[in-house]
Design a protein around this motif. Structure first.
Motif, PDB file in Angstrom:
ATOM      1  N   UNK A   6       1.393  -3.841   0.105  1.00 25.45           N
ATOM      2  CA  UNK A   6       2.627  -4.611   0.014  1.00 25.45           C
ATOM      3  C   UNK A   6       2.378  -6.078   0.338  1.00 25.45           C
ATOM      4  N   UNK A   7       1.563  -6.332   1.340  1.00 24.70           N
ATOM      5  CA  UNK A   7       1.245  -7.714   1.693  1.00 24.70           C
ATOM      6  C   UNK A   7       0.479  -8.405   0.567  1.00 24.70           C
ATOM      7  N   UNK A   8      -0.473  -7.689  -0.035  1.00 28.53           N
ATOM      8  CA  UNK A   8      -1.274  -8.283  -1.108  1.00 28.53           C
ATOM      9  C   UNK A   8      -0.422  -8.594  -2.334  1.00 28.53           C
ATOM     10  N   UNK A   9       0.492  -7.698  -2.684  1.00 28.34           N
ATOM     11  CA  UNK A   9       1.361  -7.920  -3.832  1.00 28.34           C
ATOM     12  C   UNK A   9       2.253  -9.126  -3.581  1.00 28.34           C
ATOM     13  N   UNK A  10       2.790  -9.224  -2.365  1.00 25.43           N
ATOM     14  CA  UNK A  10       3.655 -10.356  -2.022  1.00 25.43           C
ATOM     15  C   UNK A  10       2.885 -11.671  -2.055  1.00 25.43           C
ATOM     16  N   UNK A  11       1.632 -11.644  -1.651  1.00 24.79           N
ATOM     17  CA  UNK A  11       0.826 -12.864  -1.593  1.00 24.79           C
ATOM     18  C   UNK A  11       0.351 -13.332  -2.969  1.00 24.79           C
ATOM     19  N   UNK A  12      -0.126 -12.392  -3.795  1.00 19.60           N
ATOM     20  CA  UNK A  12      -0.762 -12.821  -5.033  1.00 19.60           C
ATOM     21  C   UNK A  12      -0.357 -12.094  -6.287  1.00 19.60           C
ATOM     22  N   UNK A  13       0.571 -11.152  -6.188  1.00 18.02           N
ATOM     23  CA  UNK A  13       0.983 -10.403  -7.372  1.00 18.02           C
ATOM     24  C   UNK A  13      -0.084  -9.438  -7.857  1.00 18.02           C
ATOM     25  N   UNK A  14       0.176  -8.808  -8.989  1.00 13.57           N
ATOM     26  CA  UNK A  14      -0.759  -7.816  -9.531  1.00 13.57           C
ATOM     27  C   UNK A  14      -2.030  -8.433 -10.063  1.00 13.57           C
ATOM     28  N   UNK A  15      -1.929  -9.665 -10.557  1.00 16.77           N
ATOM     29  CA  UNK A  15      -3.097 -10.270 -11.190  1.00 16.77           C
ATOM     30  C   UNK A  15      -4.236 -10.501 -10.201  1.00 16.77           C
ATOM     31  N   UNK A  16      -3.912 -10.600  -8.916  1.00 18.02           N
ATOM     32  CA  UNK A  16      -4.937 -10.807  -7.893  1.00 18.02           C
ATOM     33  C   UNK A  16      -5.187  -9.568  -7.043  1.00 18.02           C
ATOM     34  N   UNK A  17      -4.633  -8.450  -7.488  1.00 18.63           N
ATOM     35  CA  UNK A  17      -4.752  -7.215  -6.710  1.00 18.63           C
ATOM     36  C   UNK A  17      -5.950  -6.400  -7.204  1.00 18.63           C
ATOM     37  N   UNK A  18      -6.752  -5.944  -6.274  1.00 13.50           N
ATOM     38  CA  UNK A  18      -7.863  -5.064  -6.636  1.00 13.50           C
ATOM     39  C   UNK A  18      -8.076  -4.034  -5.536  1.00 13.50           C
ATOM     40  N   UNK A  19      -8.583  -2.878  -5.918  1.00  8.97           N
ATOM     41  CA  UNK A  19      -8.852  -1.820  -4.944  1.00  8.97           C
ATOM     42  C   UNK A  19      -9.941  -2.257  -3.973  1.00  8.97           C
ATOM     43  N   UNK A  20     -10.912  -2.975  -4.474  1.00  7.45           N
ATOM     44  CA  UNK A  20     -11.999  -3.429  -3.599  1.00  7.45           C
ATOM     45  C   UNK A  20     -11.458  -4.310  -2.476  1.00  7.45           C
ATOM     46  N   UNK A  21     -10.601  -5.281  -2.856  1.00  2.28           N
ATOM     47  CA  UNK A  21     -10.024  -6.164  -1.851  1.00  2.28           C
ATOM     48  C   UNK A  21      -9.125  -5.387  -0.887  1.00  2.28           C
ATOM     49  N   UNK A  22      -8.350  -4.458  -1.435  1.00  2.00           N
ATOM     50  CA  UNK A  22      -7.464  -3.659  -0.584  1.00  2.00           C
ATOM     51  C   UNK A  22      -8.271  -2.879   0.453  1.00  2.00           C
ATOM     52  N   UNK A  23      -9.328  -2.220   0.012  1.00  2.00           N
ATOM     53  CA  UNK A  23     -10.126  -1.411   0.929  1.00  2.00           C
ATOM     54  C   UNK A  23     -10.818  -2.281   1.982  1.00  2.00           C
ATOM     55  N   UNK A  24     -11.229  -3.473   1.587  1.00  3.30           N
ATOM     56  CA  UNK A  24     -11.822  -4.386   2.554  1.00  3.30           C
ATOM     57  C   UNK A  24     -10.805  -4.804   3.605  1.00  3.30           C
ATOM     58  N   UNK A  25      -9.619  -5.147   3.167  1.00  2.27           N
ATOM     59  CA  UNK A  25      -8.592  -5.611   4.094  1.00  2.27           C
ATOM     60  C   UNK A  25      -8.056  -4.480   4.966  1.00  2.27           C
TER      61      UNK A  25
END
Length: 218
Positions: A6-25
Protein backbone atom coordinates in the motif's frame (compact mmCIF):
# COMPACT_ATOMS: atom_id res chain seq x y z
CA UNK A 1 3.59 -7.26 2.77
CA UNK A 2 0.13 -5.78 2.22
CA UNK A 3 1.00 -2.73 4.31
CA UNK A 4 4.25 -2.23 2.43
CA UNK A 5 2.48 -2.72 -0.91
CA UNK A 6 0.00 0.00 0.00
CA UNK A 7 2.83 2.39 0.80
CA UNK A 8 4.61 1.61 -2.47
CA UNK A 9 1.47 2.12 -4.55
CA UNK A 10 0.80 5.44 -2.82
CA UNK A 11 4.38 6.58 -3.38
CA UNK A 12 4.95 5.57 -6.99
CA UNK A 13 1.90 3.89 -8.49
CA UNK A 14 1.94 0.63 -10.43
CA UNK A 15 4.56 1.73 -12.91
CA UNK A 16 7.20 1.75 -10.16
CA UNK A 17 5.95 -1.31 -8.33
CA UNK A 18 7.91 -4.55 -8.44
CA UNK A 19 7.96 -7.74 -6.40
CA UNK A 20 11.71 -7.46 -5.97
CA UNK A 21 11.42 -4.01 -4.42
CA UNK A 22 8.48 -5.10 -2.27
CA UNK A 23 10.36 -8.10 -0.89
CA UNK A 24 13.40 -5.96 -0.17
CA UNK A 25 11.37 -3.38 1.69
CA UNK A 26 9.30 -5.97 3.56
CA UNK A 27 12.42 -8.08 4.25
CA UNK A 28 10.90 -11.32 2.95
CA UNK A 29 12.05 -13.82 0.34
CA UNK A 30 10.39 -13.77 -3.10
CA UNK A 31 9.50 -17.43 -2.65
CA UNK A 32 7.59 -16.46 0.51
CA UNK A 33 5.71 -13.83 -1.46
CA UNK A 34 4.64 -16.21 -4.24
CA UNK A 35 3.62 -18.88 -1.73
CA UNK A 36 1.38 -16.36 -0.01
CA UNK A 37 -0.06 -14.33 -2.91
CA UNK A 38 0.68 -16.24 -6.15
CA UNK A 39 0.96 -13.11 -8.31
CA UNK A 40 1.66 -9.39 -8.23
CA UNK A 41 -1.87 -8.51 -9.40
CA UNK A 42 -3.45 -10.60 -6.64
CA UNK A 43 -1.36 -8.83 -3.99
CA UNK A 44 -2.15 -5.40 -5.43
CA UNK A 45 -5.88 -6.16 -5.57
CA UNK A 46 -5.85 -7.31 -1.95
CA UNK A 47 -3.82 -4.29 -0.85
CA UNK A 48 -6.20 -1.89 -2.62
CA UNK A 49 -9.27 -3.63 -1.21
CA UNK A 50 -7.78 -3.60 2.29
CA UNK A 51 -7.10 0.13 2.03
CA UNK A 52 -10.67 0.72 0.82
CA UNK A 53 -12.22 -1.37 3.60
CA UNK A 54 -10.04 0.19 6.30
CA UNK A 55 -11.13 3.67 5.25
CA UNK A 56 -14.81 2.88 4.78
CA UNK A 57 -15.31 1.24 8.15
CA UNK A 58 -14.29 4.45 9.92
CA UNK A 59 -16.46 6.77 7.82
CA UNK A 60 -19.86 7.87 9.07
CA UNK A 61 -22.15 9.25 6.38
CA UNK A 62 -25.10 11.40 7.34
CA UNK A 63 -27.37 10.30 4.50
CA UNK A 64 -29.45 7.14 4.15
CA UNK A 65 -27.55 4.53 2.06
CA UNK A 66 -30.85 3.28 0.66
CA UNK A 67 -31.93 6.59 -0.83
CA UNK A 68 -31.04 8.49 -3.99
CA UNK A 69 -29.38 11.18 -1.91
CA UNK A 70 -27.39 8.56 -0.05
CA UNK A 71 -25.97 6.78 -3.09
CA UNK A 72 -25.10 10.04 -4.82
CA UNK A 73 -23.49 11.33 -1.62
CA UNK A 74 -21.32 8.21 -1.38
CA UNK A 75 -20.43 8.30 -5.06
CA UNK A 76 -19.30 11.91 -4.94
CA UNK A 77 -17.51 11.54 -1.60
CA UNK A 78 -15.60 8.44 -2.66
CA UNK A 79 -14.51 10.00 -5.92
CA UNK A 80 -13.51 13.28 -4.29
CA UNK A 81 -11.07 11.22 -2.25
CA UNK A 82 -9.58 9.95 -5.50
CA UNK A 83 -7.98 13.36 -5.96
CA UNK A 84 -5.93 12.61 -2.84
CA UNK A 85 -5.03 9.02 -3.81
CA UNK A 86 -4.38 9.22 -7.54
CA UNK A 87 -1.83 6.41 -7.55
CA UNK A 88 -4.24 4.02 -5.86
CA UNK A 89 -6.96 5.03 -8.29
CA UNK A 90 -4.70 4.51 -11.30
CA UNK A 91 -3.75 1.08 -9.96
CA UNK A 92 -7.39 0.11 -9.54
CA UNK A 93 -8.47 1.00 -13.08
CA UNK A 94 -5.28 -0.42 -14.58
CA UNK A 95 -6.03 -3.82 -13.09
CA UNK A 96 -9.77 -3.55 -13.76
CA UNK A 97 -9.35 -3.04 -17.49
CA UNK A 98 -6.29 -5.24 -18.02
CA UNK A 99 -6.84 -8.20 -20.36
CA UNK A 100 -4.57 -10.33 -18.15
CA UNK A 101 -6.42 -9.76 -14.87
CA UNK A 102 -7.93 -12.97 -13.53
CA UNK A 103 -11.67 -12.99 -12.90
CA UNK A 104 -11.41 -13.29 -9.12
CA UNK A 105 -9.08 -10.28 -8.89
CA UNK A 106 -11.34 -8.29 -11.23
CA UNK A 107 -14.38 -9.22 -9.11
CA UNK A 108 -12.62 -8.10 -5.93
CA UNK A 109 -12.18 -4.63 -7.41
CA UNK A 110 -15.61 -4.51 -9.02
CA UNK A 111 -17.30 -5.32 -5.71
CA UNK A 112 -15.93 -2.09 -4.25
CA UNK A 113 -18.37 -0.24 -6.49
CA UNK A 114 -20.97 -2.83 -7.46
CA UNK A 115 -22.10 -4.21 -4.09
CA UNK A 116 -23.60 -1.02 -2.69
CA UNK A 117 -25.58 -0.40 -5.86
CA UNK A 118 -26.84 -3.98 -6.02
CA UNK A 119 -28.08 -3.86 -2.42
CA UNK A 120 -30.03 -0.67 -3.05
CA UNK A 121 -31.41 -1.86 -6.39
CA UNK A 122 -32.77 -5.03 -4.74
CA UNK A 123 -34.60 -2.91 -2.19
CA UNK A 124 -36.05 -0.77 -4.99
CA UNK A 125 -37.14 -3.91 -6.83
CA UNK A 126 -39.01 -5.10 -3.75
CA UNK A 127 -40.66 -1.68 -3.42
CA UNK A 128 -41.78 -1.68 -7.06
CA UNK A 129 -39.50 1.25 -7.91
CA UNK A 130 -37.30 -0.65 -10.39
CA UNK A 131 -38.32 -1.18 -14.02
CA UNK A 132 -39.79 -4.62 -14.66
CA UNK A 133 -37.16 -5.48 -17.26
CA UNK A 134 -34.25 -4.34 -15.07
CA UNK A 135 -32.32 -6.90 -12.99
CA UNK A 136 -30.59 -5.41 -9.92
CA UNK A 137 -27.31 -7.32 -10.26
CA UNK A 138 -27.02 -6.65 -13.99
CA UNK A 139 -27.71 -2.93 -13.65
CA UNK A 140 -25.27 -2.73 -10.72
CA UNK A 141 -22.65 -4.42 -12.91
CA UNK A 142 -23.28 -1.90 -15.68
CA UNK A 143 -23.08 0.95 -13.16
CA UNK A 144 -19.69 -0.29 -11.94
CA UNK A 145 -18.37 -0.62 -15.50
CA UNK A 146 -19.59 2.88 -16.39
CA UNK A 147 -18.10 4.50 -13.31
CA UNK A 148 -14.73 2.76 -13.70
CA UNK A 149 -14.67 3.84 -17.36
CA UNK A 150 -15.12 7.48 -16.37
CA UNK A 151 -12.52 7.15 -13.61
CA UNK A 152 -10.13 5.62 -16.15
CA UNK A 153 -10.63 8.57 -18.52
CA UNK A 154 -9.75 10.92 -15.65
CA UNK A 155 -6.67 8.89 -14.70
CA UNK A 156 -5.46 8.96 -18.31
CA UNK A 157 -5.93 12.72 -18.58
CA UNK A 158 -8.80 12.49 -21.05
CA UNK A 159 -11.11 14.07 -18.51
CA UNK A 160 -9.83 17.18 -16.67
CA UNK A 161 -10.14 17.44 -12.90
CA UNK A 162 -12.85 20.06 -13.08
CA UNK A 163 -15.09 17.81 -15.21
CA UNK A 164 -14.46 14.50 -13.45
CA UNK A 165 -17.16 14.57 -10.76
CA UNK A 166 -19.71 16.20 -13.06
CA UNK A 167 -19.23 13.47 -15.69
CA UNK A 168 -19.61 10.77 -13.06
CA UNK A 169 -22.66 12.45 -11.56
CA UNK A 170 -24.55 12.92 -14.83
CA UNK A 171 -23.75 9.43 -16.15
CA UNK A 172 -24.84 7.83 -12.88
CA UNK A 173 -28.14 9.69 -12.86
CA UNK A 174 -28.76 8.83 -16.50
CA UNK A 175 -28.58 5.10 -15.72
CA UNK A 176 -30.79 5.57 -12.67
CA UNK A 177 -33.43 7.45 -14.66
CA UNK A 178 -33.50 4.59 -17.15
CA UNK A 179 -33.65 1.73 -14.63
CA UNK A 180 -35.91 3.14 -11.89
CA UNK A 181 -39.43 4.45 -11.83
CA UNK A 182 -41.80 6.40 -9.60
CA UNK A 183 -40.40 8.79 -7.02
CA UNK A 184 -36.80 7.62 -7.46
CA UNK A 185 -36.77 8.27 -11.21
CA UNK A 186 -38.55 11.60 -10.68
CA UNK A 187 -36.00 12.71 -8.07
CA UNK A 188 -33.10 11.60 -10.25
CA UNK A 189 -34.41 13.57 -13.22
CA UNK A 190 -35.07 16.62 -11.05
CA UNK A 191 -31.53 16.39 -9.63
CA UNK A 192 -30.08 16.19 -13.14
CA UNK A 193 -32.18 19.08 -14.43
CA UNK A 194 -31.14 21.21 -11.45
CA UNK A 195 -27.49 20.49 -12.19
CA UNK A 196 -27.82 21.48 -15.86
CA UNK A 197 -29.40 24.78 -14.83
CA UNK A 198 -27.06 25.63 -11.96
CA UNK A 199 -23.91 23.73 -13.04
CA UNK A 200 -23.44 22.93 -9.35
CA UNK A 201 -23.24 19.47 -7.84
CA UNK A 202 -25.61 18.76 -4.93
CA UNK A 203 -24.23 19.26 -1.45
CA UNK A 204 -24.68 16.87 1.45
CA UNK A 205 -23.57 16.92 5.10
CA UNK A 206 -19.89 16.01 5.12
CA UNK A 207 -19.13 12.45 6.21
CA UNK A 208 -16.87 12.19 9.23
CA UNK A 209 -14.93 9.54 11.10
CA UNK A 210 -11.62 8.65 12.64
CA UNK A 211 -8.58 7.06 11.02
CA UNK A 212 -5.44 6.38 13.04
CA UNK A 213 -6.92 8.38 15.89
CA UNK A 214 -7.42 11.53 13.80
CA UNK A 215 -10.70 13.24 12.96
CA UNK A 216 -11.35 13.15 9.22
CA UNK A 217 -13.95 14.60 6.91
CA UNK A 218 -14.39 14.58 3.16
Amino acid sequence: MLAEARRMIAEGGLENFSIRKLCQRADVAQRTFYNAYESKDRLIALAIREAYDDFQKFISYRTDPFSLEGVIDRTLSTNRRNFKVRNYTKAIVSIYFSSTTSNDIWKTIQDMTQTGWADWFKVLKEQGLFKEWAEPDRVANEMANLQYSIISDWCLGRLPDEEYLSALFTATLTILIGATKGEVADKAEEMLQTFHISCKLPEFPKPAGRVDGKEISD
